[in-house]
Design a protein around this motif. Structure first.
Motif, PDB file in Angstrom:
ATOM      1  N   PHE A  97      18.594 -23.190  -3.578  1.00  4.68           N
ATOM      2  CA  PHE A  97      18.728 -22.688  -4.879  1.00  4.68           C
ATOM      3  C   PHE A  97      17.625 -23.310  -5.644  1.00  4.68           C
ATOM      4  CE2 PHE A  97      20.279 -23.055  -9.179  1.00  4.68           C
ATOM      5  CZ  PHE A  97      20.642 -21.690  -9.407  1.00  4.68           C
ATOM      6  N   ARG A  98      16.961 -22.361  -6.459  1.00  4.15           N
ATOM      7  CA  ARG A  98      16.087 -23.219  -7.607  1.00  4.15           C
ATOM      8  C   ARG A  98      16.128 -22.282  -8.628  1.00  4.15           C
ATOM      9  NH1 ARG A  98      10.077 -21.774  -5.277  1.00  4.15           N
ATOM     10  NH2 ARG A  98      10.019 -19.461  -5.576  1.00  4.15           N
ATOM     11  N   ALA A  99      15.339 -22.944  -9.552  1.00  8.44           N
ATOM     12  CA  ALA A  99      15.039 -22.021 -11.004  1.00  8.44           C
ATOM     13  C   ALA A  99      13.817 -22.158 -11.242  1.00  8.44           C
ATOM     14  CB  ALA A  99      16.063 -22.872 -12.130  1.00  8.44           C
ATOM     15  N   THR A 100      13.127 -21.105 -11.726  1.00 12.14           N
ATOM     16  CA  THR A 100      11.725 -21.084 -11.852  1.00 12.14           C
ATOM     17  C   THR A 100      11.422 -20.462 -13.455  1.00 12.14           C
ATOM     18  OG1 THR A 100      11.342 -18.845 -11.089  1.00 12.14           O
ATOM     19  CG2 THR A 100      11.463 -20.712  -9.814  1.00 12.14           C
ATOM     20  N   CYS A 101      10.444 -20.759 -13.968  1.00 11.21           N
ATOM     21  CA  CYS A 101      10.052 -20.357 -15.183  1.00 11.21           C
ATOM     22  C   CYS A 101       8.566 -19.909 -15.021  1.00 11.21           C
ATOM     23  CB  CYS A 101       9.914 -21.425 -16.198  1.00 11.21           C
ATOM     24  SG  CYS A 101       9.290 -22.767 -15.994  1.00 11.21           S
ATOM     25  N   SER A 102       8.196 -18.547 -15.590  1.00 12.53           N
ATOM     26  CA  SER A 102       6.931 -18.165 -15.520  1.00 12.53           C
ATOM     27  C   SER A 102       6.516 -17.496 -16.818  1.00 12.53           C
ATOM     28  CB  SER A 102       7.110 -16.934 -14.299  1.00 12.53           C
ATOM     29  OG  SER A 102       7.859 -16.032 -14.539  1.00 12.53           O
ATOM     30  N   ALA A 103       5.162 -17.263 -16.766  1.00 11.89           N
ATOM     31  CA  ALA A 103       4.504 -16.654 -17.982  1.00 11.89           C
ATOM     32  C   ALA A 103       3.291 -15.761 -17.443  1.00 11.89           C
ATOM     33  CB  ALA A 103       3.951 -17.664 -18.948  1.00 11.89           C
ATOM     34  N   GLY A 104       2.930 -14.818 -18.217  1.00  9.73           N
ATOM     35  CA  GLY A 104       1.779 -13.790 -17.760  1.00  9.73           C
ATOM     36  C   GLY A 104       1.425 -12.851 -18.488  1.00  9.73           C
ATOM     37  N   CYS A 105       0.487 -12.205 -18.228  1.00 11.09           N
ATOM     38  CA  CYS A 105       0.142 -10.950 -18.809  1.00 11.09           C
ATOM     39  C   CYS A 105      -0.106  -9.745 -17.986  1.00 11.09           C
ATOM     40  CB  CYS A 105      -1.130 -11.391 -19.861  1.00 11.09           C
ATOM     41  SG  CYS A 105      -2.635 -11.655 -18.721  1.00 11.09           S
ATOM     42  N   ARG A 106       0.076  -8.296 -18.624  1.00 10.18           N
ATOM     43  CA  ARG A 106      -0.404  -7.335 -17.959  1.00 10.18           C
ATOM     44  C   ARG A 106      -1.308  -6.425 -18.802  1.00 10.18           C
ATOM     45  NH1 ARG A 106       4.945  -6.519 -17.121  1.00 10.18           N
ATOM     46  NH2 ARG A 106       5.056  -7.778 -15.306  1.00 10.18           N
ATOM     47  N   TYR A 107      -1.838  -5.749 -18.107  1.00  7.02           N
ATOM     48  CA  TYR A 107      -3.272  -4.760 -18.837  1.00  7.02           C
ATOM     49  C   TYR A 107      -2.574  -3.369 -18.321  1.00  7.02           C
ATOM     50  CZ  TYR A 107      -6.986  -2.282 -20.610  1.00  7.02           C
ATOM     51  OH  TYR A 107      -7.842  -1.283 -21.024  1.00  7.02           O
ATOM     52  N   TRP A 108      -2.335  -2.591 -19.265  1.00  6.82           N
ATOM     53  CA  TRP A 108      -2.059  -1.185 -18.946  1.00  6.82           C
ATOM     54  C   TRP A 108      -2.935  -0.308 -18.847  1.00  6.82           C
ATOM     55  CZ3 TRP A 108       3.109   0.082 -17.540  1.00  6.82           C
ATOM     56  CH2 TRP A 108       4.193  -0.793 -17.385  1.00  6.82           C
ATOM     57  N   PHE A 109      -3.002   0.575 -17.910  1.00  7.28           N
ATOM     58  CA  PHE A 109      -3.979   1.589 -17.587  1.00  7.28           C
ATOM     59  C   PHE A 109      -3.466   3.151 -18.251  1.00  7.28           C
ATOM     60  CE2 PHE A 109      -5.095  -1.646 -14.641  1.00  7.28           C
ATOM     61  CZ  PHE A 109      -6.511  -1.736 -14.925  1.00  7.28           C
ATOM     62  N   PHE A 142       0.806  -1.075   0.078  1.00  6.19           N
ATOM     63  CA  PHE A 142       0.045   0.158   0.189  1.00  6.19           C
ATOM     64  C   PHE A 142       0.691   1.335   0.087  1.00  6.19           C
ATOM     65  CE2 PHE A 142      -2.646   3.449   2.048  1.00  6.19           C
ATOM     66  CZ  PHE A 142      -3.700   3.261   1.308  1.00  6.19           C
ATOM     67  N   SER A 143       1.967   1.256   0.677  1.00  3.50           N
ATOM     68  CA  SER A 143       2.805   2.450   0.858  1.00  3.50           C
ATOM     69  C   SER A 143       3.410   2.750  -0.421  1.00  3.50           C
ATOM     70  CB  SER A 143       3.980   2.082   1.963  1.00  3.50           C
ATOM     71  OG  SER A 143       3.122   2.091   3.302  1.00  3.50           O
ATOM     72  N   LEU A 144       4.186   1.623  -1.083  1.00  3.68           N
ATOM     73  CA  LEU A 144       4.915   1.675  -2.460  1.00  3.68           C
ATOM     74  C   LEU A 144       3.801   2.288  -3.511  1.00  3.68           C
ATOM     75  CD1 LEU A 144       6.889  -1.589  -2.586  1.00  3.68           C
ATOM     76  CD2 LEU A 144       7.593   0.967  -2.538  1.00  3.68           C
ATOM     77  N   MET A 145       2.526   1.678  -3.451  1.00 10.12           N
ATOM     78  CA  MET A 145       1.300   2.121  -4.366  1.00 10.12           C
ATOM     79  C   MET A 145       0.856   3.811  -4.324  1.00 10.12           C
ATOM     80  SD  MET A 145       0.908  -0.584  -6.302  1.00 10.12           S
ATOM     81  CE  MET A 145      -0.515  -0.188  -7.265  1.00 10.12           C
ATOM     82  N   CYS A 146       1.210   4.225  -3.055  1.00 12.16           N
ATOM     83  CA  CYS A 146       0.498   5.415  -2.610  1.00 12.16           C
ATOM     84  C   CYS A 146       1.762   6.527  -2.937  1.00 12.16           C
ATOM     85  CB  CYS A 146       0.156   5.549  -1.388  1.00 12.16           C
ATOM     86  SG  CYS A 146      -1.564   4.757  -1.036  1.00 12.16           S
ATOM     87  N   SER A 147       3.084   6.086  -2.872  1.00 16.29           N
ATOM     88  CA  SER A 147       4.172   6.950  -3.009  1.00 16.29           C
ATOM     89  C   SER A 147       4.632   7.338  -4.314  1.00 16.29           C
ATOM     90  CB  SER A 147       5.197   6.610  -2.167  1.00 16.29           C
ATOM     91  OG  SER A 147       5.799   5.219  -2.836  1.00 16.29           O
ATOM     92  N   LEU A 148       4.068   6.423  -5.374  1.00 16.90           N
ATOM     93  CA  LEU A 148       4.484   6.781  -6.676  1.00 16.90           C
ATOM     94  C   LEU A 148       3.768   7.639  -7.435  1.00 16.90           C
ATOM     95  CD1 LEU A 148       5.396   3.077  -7.595  1.00 16.90           C
ATOM     96  CD2 LEU A 148       7.044   4.807  -7.094  1.00 16.90           C
ATOM     97  N   PRO A 149       3.982   8.318  -8.292  1.00 12.81           N
ATOM     98  CA  PRO A 149       3.120   9.696  -8.954  1.00 12.81           C
ATOM     99  C   PRO A 149       1.914   8.924  -9.786  1.00 12.81           C
ATOM    100  CG  PRO A 149       5.293   9.273 -10.039  1.00 12.81           C
ATOM    101  CD  PRO A 149       5.212   8.330  -8.996  1.00 12.81           C
ATOM    102  N   SER A 150       0.949   9.677  -9.502  1.00 12.25           N
ATOM    103  CA  SER A 150      -0.306   9.151 -10.251  1.00 12.25           C
ATOM    104  C   SER A 150      -0.613   9.418 -11.595  1.00 12.25           C
ATOM    105  CB  SER A 150      -1.464   9.828  -9.398  1.00 12.25           C
ATOM    106  OG  SER A 150      -1.367  11.147  -9.638  1.00 12.25           O
ATOM    107  N   PHE A 151       0.376  10.174 -12.304  1.00 11.87           N
ATOM    108  CA  PHE A 151       0.505  10.515 -13.754  1.00 11.87           C
ATOM    109  C   PHE A 151       1.101   9.424 -14.370  1.00 11.87           C
ATOM    110  CE2 PHE A 151       3.680  12.714 -11.791  1.00 11.87           C
ATOM    111  CZ  PHE A 151       4.991  12.691 -12.317  1.00 11.87           C
ATOM    112  N   SER A 152       1.798   8.393 -13.784  1.00 12.85           N
ATOM    113  CA  SER A 152       2.455   7.406 -14.693  1.00 12.85           C
ATOM    114  C   SER A 152       1.491   6.471 -15.122  1.00 12.85           C
ATOM    115  CB  SER A 152       3.548   6.822 -14.116  1.00 12.85           C
ATOM    116  OG  SER A 152       3.472   6.195 -12.813  1.00 12.85           O
TER     117      SER A 152
END
Length: 167
Positions: A155-167, A16-26
């Motif tokens: 120690f471990r190795a991971t693989c991941s996949a995802g999607c992101r929607y930009w506002f 919550f702190s990180l989300m609120c501290s970043l500028p709202s115009f980005s």
């Protein structure tokens, strides 16, 4: 159990702190990522909700993991050292990251805490102007502590996949 509850509130407060501290115009990218750990006997899958601001090279992830005998609750922060274009809409990125987990047994009893670092290498592509697809590999190393077998190195190795929607 009390430590685990306090950690959950601590993680929520940090996010919550990180989300609120970043500028709202980005521009903000909000996504879902699935991650697998293919090389370990205790195979599991993790789902992560990811946040990325267009002006900053950081990706914040809130994670929930499932395996045969435990749940994982965590938070991760990756730094994209660079994100250059390969061809047309395809980019690559790499950089370091940090991970923090709290593990619970299936009976919801506290099991251990984990803190580690990782290196990520990934590819992302904007298939449409607001939809980004990504896949990445990571190598993670860290310490398990506050559990029965602590401290221990993993120690471990991971693989991941995802999607992101930009506002």
């Amino acid at each position: 159990m009390i430590i685990a509850m306090k950690l959950k509130y601590f993680f929520v407060a940090i996010i919550f702190s990180l989300m609120c501290s970043l500028p709202s115009f980005s521009e903000v990218g909000l996504g879902l990522q699935l991650e697998a750990v293919p090389l370990i006997d205790d195979k599991g899958i993790q789902a992560a909700l990811t946040f990325k601001y267009s002006e900053y090279p950081f990706v914040l992830s809130v994670r929930r993991g499932f395996s045969n005998d435990r749940f994982l609750n965590g938070i991760g922060l990756d730094y994209w050292y660079c994100n250059p274009k390969l061809v047309k809409r395809l980019h690559y990125y790499f950089g370091p990251g940090l991970l923090f987990y709290e593990a619970e047994k299936k009976s919801f009893d506290f099991e251990y805490l984990y803190a580690g670092s990782r290196l990520v290498l990934g590819f992302n592509a904007f298939v449409f102007e607001q939809i980004e697809l990504c896949t990445q590999l990571s190598a993670e190393a860290g310490l398990t502590f506050a559990g029965e077998e602590s401290p221990s190195f993993s120690f471990r190795a991971t693989c991941s996949a995802g999607c992101r929607y930009w506002f």
